[in-house]
Motif scaffolding. Structure first.
Motif, PDB file in Angstrom:
ATOM      1  N   SER A 178     -32.009  77.881  21.241  1.00  0.00           N
ATOM      2  CA  SER A 178     -30.463  77.574  21.391  1.00  0.00           C
ATOM      3  C   SER A 178     -30.173  77.372  23.039  1.00  0.00           C
ATOM      4  O   SER A 178     -29.791  78.448  23.638  1.00  0.00           O
ATOM      5  CB  SER A 178     -29.587  78.538  20.702  1.00  0.00           C
ATOM      6  N   GLY A 179     -30.759  76.238  23.688  1.00  0.00           N
ATOM      7  CA  GLY A 179     -30.286  76.124  24.918  1.00  0.00           C
ATOM      8  C   GLY A 179     -28.895  75.585  25.131  1.00  0.00           C
ATOM      9  O   GLY A 179     -28.222  75.240  24.211  1.00  0.00           O
ATOM     10  N   TRP A 180     -28.438  75.519  26.502  1.00  0.00           N
ATOM     11  CA  TRP A 180     -27.114  75.325  26.615  1.00  0.00           C
ATOM     12  C   TRP A 180     -26.610  73.870  26.388  1.00  0.00           C
ATOM     13  O   TRP A 180     -25.305  73.700  25.988  1.00  0.00           O
ATOM     14  CB  TRP A 180     -26.506  75.449  28.068  1.00  0.00           C
TER      15      TRP A 180
ATOM     16  N   HIS B 200     -24.892  73.792  22.963  1.00  0.00           N
ATOM     17  CA  HIS B 200     -23.555  74.623  22.841  1.00  0.00           C
ATOM     18  C   HIS B 200     -22.634  73.790  22.581  1.00  0.00           C
ATOM     19  O   HIS B 200     -22.488  72.691  23.047  1.00  0.00           O
ATOM     20  CB  HIS B 200     -23.475  75.547  24.131  1.00  0.00           C
TER      21      HIS B 200
ATOM     22  N   CYS C 172     -31.493  71.181  23.526  1.00  0.00           N
ATOM     23  CA  CYS C 172     -31.905  72.813  23.964  1.00  0.00           C
ATOM     24  C   CYS C 172     -31.615  72.595  25.485  1.00  0.00           C
ATOM     25  O   CYS C 172     -30.470  72.913  26.177  1.00  0.00           O
ATOM     26  CB  CYS C 172     -33.325  72.858  23.834  1.00  0.00           C
ATOM     27  N   GLY C 173     -32.512  72.090  26.620  1.00  0.00           N
ATOM     28  CA  GLY C 173     -32.273  71.949  27.934  1.00  0.00           C
ATOM     29  C   GLY C 173     -31.593  70.500  28.167  1.00  0.00           C
ATOM     30  O   GLY C 173     -31.456  69.831  27.578  1.00  0.00           O
ATOM     31  N   THR C 174     -31.476  70.505  29.523  1.00  0.00           N
ATOM     32  CA  THR C 174     -31.063  69.207  29.921  1.00  0.00           C
ATOM     33  C   THR C 174     -31.855  67.905  29.535  1.00  0.00           C
ATOM     34  O   THR C 174     -33.074  68.055  29.741  1.00  0.00           O
ATOM     35  CB  THR C 174     -30.893  69.239  31.728  1.00  0.00           C
TER      36      THR C 174
ATOM     37  N   SER D  58     -38.609  71.807  29.645  1.00  0.00           N
ATOM     38  CA  SER D  58     -37.105  72.149  30.224  1.00  0.00           C
ATOM     39  C   SER D  58     -37.089  73.640  30.677  1.00  0.00           C
ATOM     40  O   SER D  58     -37.962  74.358  30.016  1.00  0.00           O
ATOM     41  CB  SER D  58     -35.856  71.916  29.348  1.00  0.00           C
TER      42      SER D  58
ATOM     43  N   SER E 174     -34.937  75.802  29.749  1.00  0.00           N
ATOM     44  CA  SER E 174     -34.604  76.623  28.630  1.00  0.00           C
ATOM     45  C   SER E 174     -36.069  76.904  27.683  1.00  0.00           C
ATOM     46  O   SER E 174     -36.277  78.052  27.454  1.00  0.00           O
ATOM     47  CB  SER E 174     -33.588  75.893  27.805  1.00  0.00           C
TER      48      SER E 174
ATOM     49  N   THR F 249     -27.497  79.303  29.707  1.00  0.00           N
ATOM     50  CA  THR F 249     -28.752  78.849  28.879  1.00  0.00           C
ATOM     51  C   THR F 249     -29.857  80.081  28.871  1.00  0.00           C
ATOM     52  O   THR F 249     -30.595  80.409  27.922  1.00  0.00           O
ATOM     53  CB  THR F 249     -29.495  77.603  29.368  1.00  0.00           C
TER      54      THR F 249
ATOM     55  N   TYR G 246     -28.451  82.250  26.230  1.00  0.00           N
ATOM     56  CA  TYR G 246     -28.398  81.658  24.617  1.00  0.00           C
ATOM     57  C   TYR G 246     -29.803  81.686  24.417  1.00  0.00           C
ATOM     58  O   TYR G 246     -30.165  81.646  23.038  1.00  0.00           O
ATOM     59  CB  TYR G 246     -28.058  80.083  24.786  1.00  0.00           C
ATOM     60  N   MET G 247     -30.865  81.299  25.239  1.00  0.00           N
ATOM     61  CA  MET G 247     -32.293  81.465  24.735  1.00  0.00           C
ATOM     62  C   MET G 247     -32.710  82.793  24.105  1.00  0.00           C
ATOM     63  O   MET G 247     -33.354  82.876  23.179  1.00  0.00           O
ATOM     64  CB  MET G 247     -33.364  81.021  25.811  1.00  0.00           C
TER      65      MET G 247
ATOM     66  N   GLY H  33     -32.410  65.665  34.575  1.00  0.00           N
ATOM     67  CA  GLY H  33     -33.271  66.228  33.498  1.00  0.00           C
ATOM     68  C   GLY H  33     -34.746  66.325  33.839  1.00  0.00           C
ATOM     69  O   GLY H  33     -35.441  66.193  32.993  1.00  0.00           O
TER      70      GLY H  33
END
Lengths: 374, 374
Positions: A248-250, A253, A274-276, B95, B97, B126, B129-130, B228
């Motif tokens: 659950s990455g940003w 959200h 999850c991530g960017t 990433s 995350s 993040t 969240y992780m 990214g």
């Protein structure tokens, strides 16, 4: 068969213009589309624009102005057209392996009173490794069972939470019956995760027709997304809202830029980000997907069947003295985008033909694999 | 201060030639390096080569011939020079995350009789969240504790497996004392995971001097790796061989091309790879890292300190009537690469200056953030 015949076939080929869309390697006959697809010319052009203009001039503003921020969703929606999914069911993100992990943990949440994950010993290794990693971290929640493909039916019972299968065997090119197997699994309340890495872009796939639950797939093979291209994840609409993603990455959200402390899943498929998003990789993937959509998978499949049947015929008639044995199904309906032959010196054979500019690949212990899908 | 003074400073600036290495956006004053660094010109050039030549002509062969296959390791070794790590301790992959998840699950393995993960409520979302995703999937193995930064000491006890902290506060730019905190944690047998996303490339970091355990960081901010960009993961040599990665994809296997059924971790840092390396993103990251290495972080830091102190001075003298309040530490040794001001209408302020071509960014509820690091 004479050269004239092939020239005639080429002339009639409705896909022939697509040759011009790709960089054509010199002195090479490329049979490795199943490991890395060819480079579309447009990818180079688009990347120049993205780096020089969108990033170079627009900088951070391009996340909104150039819609960088929704590229995973946009490309996901394009891929959904190739695999029989709806808008909002597919997201392009991360790697196939990471997406397998997302699907495994999600399936276990949807099927909370069960703990077995079932797969086959001829599945692509990373699928099995991701299962093993999960079990090793959470042994009381997850038990793996790895069985022979022809024994699956025997193990489909009420203890199994999820069945993880690859639709097309990476060694032989054999196609499993997605609809039949999914139905059998559902009859026992088992969710199915389909790995489409060797299907997507080479054979028509219809996930929703089979009421499939989860799917993953890779972007660098038949989708021509480039080396290590982002992968994709399909989660059927019916399951999405039940799942609280483990990764659950940003970017998954509901309001990533509120920077709140508590994770709250975004609506729908977005929560599986999850991530960017890896923008440069995504843009290259989009170029490849656009071309496949334009070429049309049904047409590609038709040509692939013709070419691969012809390839088998020629191999068997012209190389009969060299002890090659067909490893792929002879039935063209059960054979996907590549053709494999067994040979006792398979590795040496693949190196020898590579030195002549014919690039296939080798899969231990004795498989020489040729990507025939156009 | 007169214009002459600034022109004089520019003339003496040992880093001034680096301006020519980047695309300079028109009519823009860019203060957003902490969210997306600028685009190096070389990145566009190198990407053209990678797509047109290495992929376009070399195709699958380039995984070996062009060393695509070890790019995550090669770039990791370059990043290690920026963060005080050794060769073989850092890998560029996935990433931030995902790398946090790798570090969390690894730390729990190294500290098997403990189950608490400790972090602070001002950590980047993040990161939290992780942690929450992991706890939610494995509630009997993982318990999170999120506390105020100034209370950490109170919670450092024998039940804590890992402490996850970001070295530089993403809102205020405040630098935590890595050596002091790591020592305190180690005294209680706690492993520390440092998120370097807002440090790497802007302030000197020395992980091994602090005997740090794990670190992660992002590639798209001060490293100028592009939108990214892949992130990185540091795992101290002393821990590597104890860890059986939870995200155990095929690229972290000891012999990925044997395609064996059982996962067997690769030696050293390689085991923390998971899926196929995202090559296009990695190449762009490498271009950014090369420039930072050439510019030298100590020189960059020196200029950043000068510029940010000057920026604060000018903001406070010229904008004193507008009710801005400094959110960053006034002590330049405790302030990293960006400067933040609080303002009751912070969001409106950041939009208004953006419309004049001055790009900073806004962090709720009232922070206007300016990336000052060159």
């Amino acid at each position: 068969m004479e050269k004239k015949y092939f020239i005639e076939m080429d002339k009639k080929d409705p896909l022939k213009e697509f040759r011009n869309h790709f960089f054509l390697p010199k002195n090479t006959i490329y049979f490795d589309g199943n490991s890395l697809g060819m480079a579309p010319k447009i990818t180079k052009k688009r990347m120049e624009h993205v780096i020089g203009k969108e990033w170079g001039q627009g900088l951070i503003r391009s996340w909104a102005d150039e819609e960088w921020g929704i590229s995973g969703q946009r490309i996901g929606n394009k891929i959904s057209k190739l695999i029989g999914a709806n808008d909002g069911e597919v997201i392009a993100a991360d790697s196939t392996s990471i997406n397998i992990y997302k699907a495994l943990t999600a399936a276990l949440q949807c099927n909370q009173n069960r703990n077995i994950i079932l797969s086959t010993n001829d599945n692509f290794p990373t699928d099995l490794y991701m299962m093993q990693g999960l079990q090793s971290f959470s042994p009381n929640k997850v038990k793996n069972k790895i069985v022979n493909k022809d024994e699956i039916d025997k193990y489909l019972d009420e203890r199994v939470a999820a069945l993880l299968l690859t639709e097309v065997d990476y060694k032989t090119g054999e196609i499993l019956s997605m609809s039949e197997i999914t139905k059998k699994a559902h009859d026992k309340g088992i969710l199915v995760i389909w790995d489409l890495s060797h299907s997507v872009g080479s054979i028509p796939v219809d996930l929703n027709k089979c009421a499939a639950d989860f799917a993953v797939g890779c972007g660098y093979k038949f989708l021509n997304g480039g080396p290590g291209a982002p992968a994709f994840l399909f989660v059927a609409k019916k399951h999405q809202e039940k799942i609280r993603p483990t990764l659950s990455g940003w970017m998954g959200h509901k309001n990533p830029f509120d920077f709140s402390i508590e994770y709250k899943p975004a609506d729908g498929i977005d929560r599986f980000l999850c991530g960017t998003p890896p923008l440069l990789g995504l843009i290259a993937l989009e170029c490849g997907v656009d071309l496949i959509l334009k070429a049309n998978v049904t047409r590609l499949r038709k040509k692939a069947v013709k070419l691969s049947s012809l390839f088998i015929e020629l191999m068997e008639s012209m190389c009969s003295e060299f002890d090659f044995k067909l490893a792929s199904p002879r039935d063209e309906n059960r054979r996907a985008g590549h053709v494999s032959f067994m040979h006792h010196s398979g590795f040496a054979v693949s190196r020898a033909i590579a030195s002549k500019g014919i690039v296939g690949d080798f899969r231990a212990p004795n498989i020489v694999r040729f990507g025939i899908a156009p």
